[in-house]
Motif scaffolding. Structure first.
Motif, mmCIF file in Angstrom:
data_model
loop_
_atom_site.group_PDB
_atom_site.id
_atom_site.type_symbol
_atom_site.label_atom_id
_atom_site.label_comp_id
_atom_site.label_asym_id
_atom_site.label_seq_id
_atom_site.Cartn_x
_atom_site.Cartn_y
_atom_site.Cartn_z
ATOM 1 N N PHE A 1 -5.998 -0.669 -1.149
ATOM 2 C CA PHE A 1 -5.370 0.653 -1.215
ATOM 3 C C PHE A 1 -5.797 1.434 -2.450
ATOM 4 N N ALA B 1 -2.269 7.237 0.025
ATOM 5 C CA ALA B 1 -2.581 6.800 1.388
ATOM 6 C C ALA B 1 -2.670 7.992 2.327
ATOM 7 N N SER C 1 0.817 -1.215 0.000
ATOM 8 C CA SER C 1 0.000 0.000 0.000
ATOM 9 C C SER C 1 0.846 1.259 0.000
#
Length: 406
Positions: free
Chosen positions: A237, A22, A12
């Motif tokens: 993600f 993120a 991720s």
């Protein structure tokens, strides 16, 4: 204000673009008025690369203390990048690693597979809450711990997920979100079957058993840290959104994740079906189990041998089961006979610790041998052992096995 813990796995945060996505997802939740704690793994393949270099340079001469300190560089790097990315988006953030005074995860001195000191960790976690109250987004290293003398330790397999669930508990979070390279828990490996579908919900017990048999979404070690009062989910993600729908992890119910022993309250009967080399004959098992299912008869266990199939069912329906299975036997060319046997007690022993306990079956059964209690049948998985003994020995066997767990 609602506290959430978001854990980002190595994939991720595998490159700069993913780290920014993120960080944006974290800031988005922060702007909704939530307090967000971030737990980050090492950037994808970083730890593997470090271990390869260590192996080439030092080999077996590296100590566990040295190894824990060296591999920690993966996480200590990723938290710095992640925290700086959040600040580039206009929100204050602080990274926290085991070298810092406000590091919360305190462990014993087992450098490679450390055990968490819950009391000290809960106390140190108050400092994380202080940061949240100041409007700061803390970014913590996953996988790592620190012993009471200041040495870096690691939490072993599933370490970053352990950190996330542990922080969720210590901070009384509303939710723990595990962000991975998959959109949730699938009905099977999508790389093997394109018909695999995402599950909306899965229990901790189901997730634990799935993980112990090879599913890579969560390590079963981490699930023991899942607080039953805190929501948890797994998302992909690629959404870049912590509110995305994934797979919700339900439970555990009460203390089910702890060591438990159970004894059935009513006797179980044994029906043995025999035939020459029936284990090699297709459809025999399905014929027997389908017949019982059609007659609303539950099966507690099945044992197979080259020339026999043994079924464990409630004594209350044993006579009816005997009758319907007899019809199967007399009409099947591969089956020759069946018998309705003794009354059985079933003792079920469950613990996640079994995964890493060599010789657990010996430890559980040895007290029965010493007390001359015969085991009629035994079955096991990576987290449970089921023992069948004569009904008259059931209570004594139960107490002996329970003492082993205690």
């Amino acid at each position: 204000m609602e506290v959430i813990v978001a854990k980002f796995g190595g994939t991720s945060v595998g490159n700069g673009e993913r780290i920014r996505k993120a960080a944006e997802s974290v800031v988005k939740e922060y702007m909704k008025g939530k307090k967000v704690v971030v737990v980050v793994s090492a950037i994808n393949k970083t730890t593997d690369d470090i271990l390869k270099i260590v192996h080439e340079a030092i080999g077996d001469a590296v100590t566990e203390k040295q190894l824990a300190d060296i591999v920690s560089m993966g996480e200590t790097t990723s938290v710095r990048i992640f925290s700086a990315t959040i600040e580039s988006l206009g929100v204050k953030s602080e990274y926290i690693d085991p070298h810092m005074d406000n590091w919360p995860v305190i462990t014993d001195s087992n450098y490679i597979n450390a055990k968490v000191n819950y009391e000290l960790t809960e106390e140190k976690s108050k400092e994380i809450m202080n940061l949240l109250d100041q409007g700061i987004i803390p970014v913590l290293c996953g996988f790592l711990g620190r012993d009471e003398t200041g040495n870096i330790t690691t939490l072993g397999r599933g370490g970053s997920d352990i950190t996330a669930f542990l922080m969720g508990h210590c901070l009384s979070a509303e939710e723990v979100i595990i962000v991975t390279d998959v959109g949730g828990v699938m009905s099977t490996d999508p790389n093997k079957l394109q018909s695999a579908k995402k599950l909306d919900k899965i229990s901790v017990e189901e997730m634990r058993d799935l993980a112990t048999h090879g599913a890579q979404v969560l390590h079963p070690h981490a699930l023991r840290y899942k607080d039953p009062l805190i929501n948890a989910k797994i998302i992909g993600f690629e959404h870049g959104d912590l509110s995305a729908l994934g797979t919700e992890i339900i439970g555990p119910a009460g203390d089910q994740m702890l060591k438990t022993t159970a004894l059935n309250s009513e006797p179980i009967s044994v029906i043995a079906v025999v035939g020459e080399e029936i284990l090699t004959k297709r459809g025999i098992l399905s014929t027997l189990t389908d017949t019982l299912a059609e007659n609303d008869i539950n099966i507690y266990g099945i044992s197979t041998g080259q020339n026999s199939v043994t079924l464990f069912i409630d004594k209350a329906v044993a006579d009816r089961a005997h009758e319907v299975l007899h019809e199967v036997v007399v009409n099947n060319e591969y089956l020759s006979s069946l018998s309705l046997g003794m009354e059985i007690a079933m003792i079920t022993v469950t613990s996640q610790d079994f995964i890493d306990t060599p010789g657990i079956i010996t430890k559980v059964t040895e007290p029965l041998r010493r007390n001359k209690i015969n085991i009629v049948e035994i079955s096991s998985s990576q987290t449970s052992v089921v023992i069948f003994v004569d009904w008259n020995d059931g209570k004594k066997a139960y107490e002996l096995v329970r003492r082993v767990l205690e």
